[in-house]
Design a protein around this motif. Structure first.
Motif, PDB file in Angstrom:
ATOM      1  N   VAL A  44      35.362  44.955  38.320  1.00 18.86           N
ATOM      2  CA  VAL A  44      34.699  44.185  39.371  1.00 18.86           C
ATOM      3  C   VAL A  44      33.921  43.009  38.757  1.00 18.86           C
ATOM      4  N   LYS A  45      33.314  43.269  37.596  1.00 16.50           N
ATOM      5  CA  LYS A  45      32.593  42.185  36.903  1.00 16.50           C
ATOM      6  C   LYS A  45      33.580  41.045  36.560  1.00 16.50           C
ATOM      7  N   ILE A  46      34.738  41.412  36.013  1.00 21.73           N
ATOM      8  CA  ILE A  46      35.750  40.413  35.625  1.00 21.73           C
ATOM      9  C   ILE A  46      36.241  39.664  36.874  1.00 21.73           C
ATOM     10  N   ALA A  47      36.496  40.415  37.944  1.00 23.29           N
ATOM     11  CA  ALA A  47      37.030  39.809  39.175  1.00 23.29           C
ATOM     12  C   ALA A  47      36.024  38.820  39.771  1.00 23.29           C
ATOM     13  N   ARG A  48      34.740  39.179  39.762  1.00 21.07           N
ATOM     14  CA  ARG A  48      33.715  38.262  40.311  1.00 21.07           C
ATOM     15  C   ARG A  48      33.682  36.970  39.509  1.00 21.07           C
ATOM     16  N   ARG A  49      33.773  37.126  38.192  1.00 12.75           N
ATOM     17  CA  ARG A  49      33.759  35.930  37.330  1.00 12.75           C
ATOM     18  C   ARG A  49      34.989  35.055  37.640  1.00 12.75           C
ATOM     19  N   ASN A  50      36.129  35.678  37.855  1.00 15.22           N
ATOM     20  CA  ASN A  50      37.349  34.908  38.156  1.00 15.22           C
ATOM     21  C   ASN A  50      37.224  34.165  39.492  1.00 15.22           C
ATOM     22  N   ALA A  51      36.592  34.808  40.489  1.00 14.12           N
ATOM     23  CA  ALA A  51      36.429  34.151  41.792  1.00 14.12           C
ATOM     24  C   ALA A  51      35.471  32.964  41.664  1.00 14.12           C
ATOM     25  N   GLU A  52      34.428  33.134  40.847  1.00 10.49           N
ATOM     26  CA  GLU A  52      33.492  32.013  40.635  1.00 10.49           C
ATOM     27  C   GLU A  52      34.211  30.838  39.989  1.00 10.49           C
ATOM     28  N   LYS A  53      35.006  31.154  38.946  1.00  9.56           N
ATOM     29  CA  LYS A  53      35.747  30.081  38.250  1.00  9.56           C
ATOM     30  C   LYS A  53      36.671  29.345  39.214  1.00  9.56           C
ATOM     31  N   ALA A  54      37.243  30.083  40.167  1.00  7.85           N
ATOM     32  CA  ALA A  54      38.183  29.480  41.120  1.00  7.85           C
ATOM     33  C   ALA A  54      37.451  28.834  42.291  1.00  7.85           C
ATOM     34  N   ASN A  55      36.118  28.896  42.277  1.00  5.74           N
ATOM     35  CA  ASN A  55      35.309  28.307  43.347  1.00  5.74           C
ATOM     36  C   ASN A  55      35.568  28.942  44.704  1.00  5.74           C
ATOM     37  N   LEU A  56      35.838  30.233  44.709  1.00  4.78           N
ATOM     38  CA  LEU A  56      36.198  30.899  45.967  1.00  4.78           C
ATOM     39  C   LEU A  56      35.271  32.068  46.300  1.00  4.78           C
ATOM     40  N   SER A  57      34.109  32.123  45.612  1.00  2.00           N
ATOM     41  CA  SER A  57      33.215  33.278  45.809  1.00  2.00           C
ATOM     42  C   SER A  57      32.723  33.431  47.246  1.00  2.00           C
ATOM     43  N   SER A  58      32.750  32.340  48.033  1.00  2.00           N
ATOM     44  CA  SER A  58      32.237  32.472  49.411  1.00  2.00           C
ATOM     45  C   SER A  58      33.207  33.248  50.298  1.00  2.00           C
ATOM     46  N   ARG A  59      34.507  33.221  49.961  1.00  2.00           N
ATOM     47  CA  ARG A  59      35.491  33.925  50.810  1.00  2.00           C
ATOM     48  C   ARG A  59      36.141  35.112  50.135  1.00  2.00           C
ATOM     49  N   VAL A  60      35.854  35.289  48.830  1.00  2.00           N
ATOM     50  CA  VAL A  60      36.443  36.417  48.108  1.00  2.00           C
ATOM     51  C   VAL A  60      35.319  37.235  47.480  1.00  2.00           C
ATOM     52  N   LYS A  61      35.162  38.467  47.941  1.00  2.00           N
ATOM     53  CA  LYS A  61      34.076  39.323  47.426  1.00  2.00           C
ATOM     54  C   LYS A  61      34.680  40.544  46.732  1.00  2.00           C
ATOM     55  N   PHE A  62      33.945  41.054  45.753  1.00  2.00           N
ATOM     56  CA  PHE A  62      34.422  42.247  45.043  1.00  2.00           C
ATOM     57  C   PHE A  62      33.346  43.321  45.058  1.00  2.00           C
TER      58      PHE A  62
END
Ligand SMILES: C[S@@+](CC[C@H](N)C(=O)[O-])C[C@H]1O[C@@H](n2cnc3c(N)ncnc32)[C@H](O)[C@@H]1O
Length: 231
Positions: free
Chosen positions: A87-105
């Motif tokens: 989950v830590k890795i996935a959150r970091r990947n969503a941040e890098k992709a600039n999609l943290s507002s629509r993709v949560k882990f």
């Protein structure tokens, strides 16, 4: 021999992937053919679901939810994994992709999710089914959190696949032949299910999904896709 290793791992391997396996799996998930696979699944999702709430069960490094959010701007995706490092890795990947507002882990065990009944329009899962110690239990938990009329699409690698099929599918990639050989043996030893096992599970009277369809070998990867419909 590989079948014996498979039985041993089935009994003793933990349900989730712990650290440091999380890191080596993430390297594998970054490979070109895995990225192609996520893109294919995400395109299938985007064709049928332009908006709504989607859950990815056993999300790993989170590449599938990120790809879905890219292709379908109207959807919100939640990825869950029992492994906190994933989950830590996935959150970091969503941040890098600039999609943290629509993709949560979230760290969640698929056997007992914290979501309310009927929370999601679509539930997807790739390569996680073979990890579940009680697969039918998870399938019924998926049924609970799915909305009426919603679908669950569960993809997993086939153990009853011939080496030729894997070589044919991966042959076009750089080092495809070598990767096929490693994958073929890994699949036989662990990362997989057979059509027979899937049918047995779906035919079990405890299965709450009374409507399902199985699709085979449509992807760049030799997977079974199980489409479940909550009617
Ligand atoms: C082989 S990985 C696949 C990851 C990702 N879906 C992909 O396709 O790359 C399987 C994932 O399922 C997770 N998993 C296994 N059992 C689980 C459970 N009961 N609840 C949630 N996640 C689980 C593992 O921790 C692991 O990250």
């Amino acid at each position: 021999m590989l079948e014996r290793i498979h039985k041993f791992l089935e009994e003793y391997a933990p349900e989730g992937i712990p650290f440091p396996g999380t890191r080596s799996y993430t390297l594998f998930a970054k490979s070109r053919f895995m990225r192609d696979f996520y893109r294919q699944v995400a395109s299938e999702v985007a064709v049928e679901f332009r908006q709504g709430k989607i859950l990815d069960v056993g999300t790993g490094p989170g590449y599938l939810p990120i790809e879905i959010a890219r292709l379908a701007p109207g959807v919100e995706v939640i990825g869950i994994d029992i492994s906190s490092d994933m989950v830590k890795i996935a959150r970091r990947n969503a941040e890098k992709a600039n999609l943290s507002s629509r993709v949560k882990f979230m760290v969640e065990d698929a056997n007992k999710m914290s979501f309310e009944d009927s929370s999601f329009d679509l539930i997807v899962s790739t390569g996680s089914l073979h990890h579940w110690k009680k697969p039918l239990h998870v399938i019924n938990e998926i049924y609970r959190v799915l909305k009426d009329g919603g679908q669950a699409w569960i993809y997993d690698l086939r153990r009853d696949v011939s080496e030729n099929v894997i070589v044919k599918k991966l042959g076009e990639y750089k080092y495809g032949k070598m990767i096929s050989l490693i994958l073929y043996n890994a699949v036989k030893a662990h990362s997989s299910i057979t059509l027979h096992e899937v049918l047995n599970m779906l035919e079990d009277e405890e299965n709450r999904f009374k409507q399902y369809r199985i699709e085979e070998n449509r992807h760049s990867y030799p997977v079974l896709k199980i489409r479940l419909l909550k009617s």
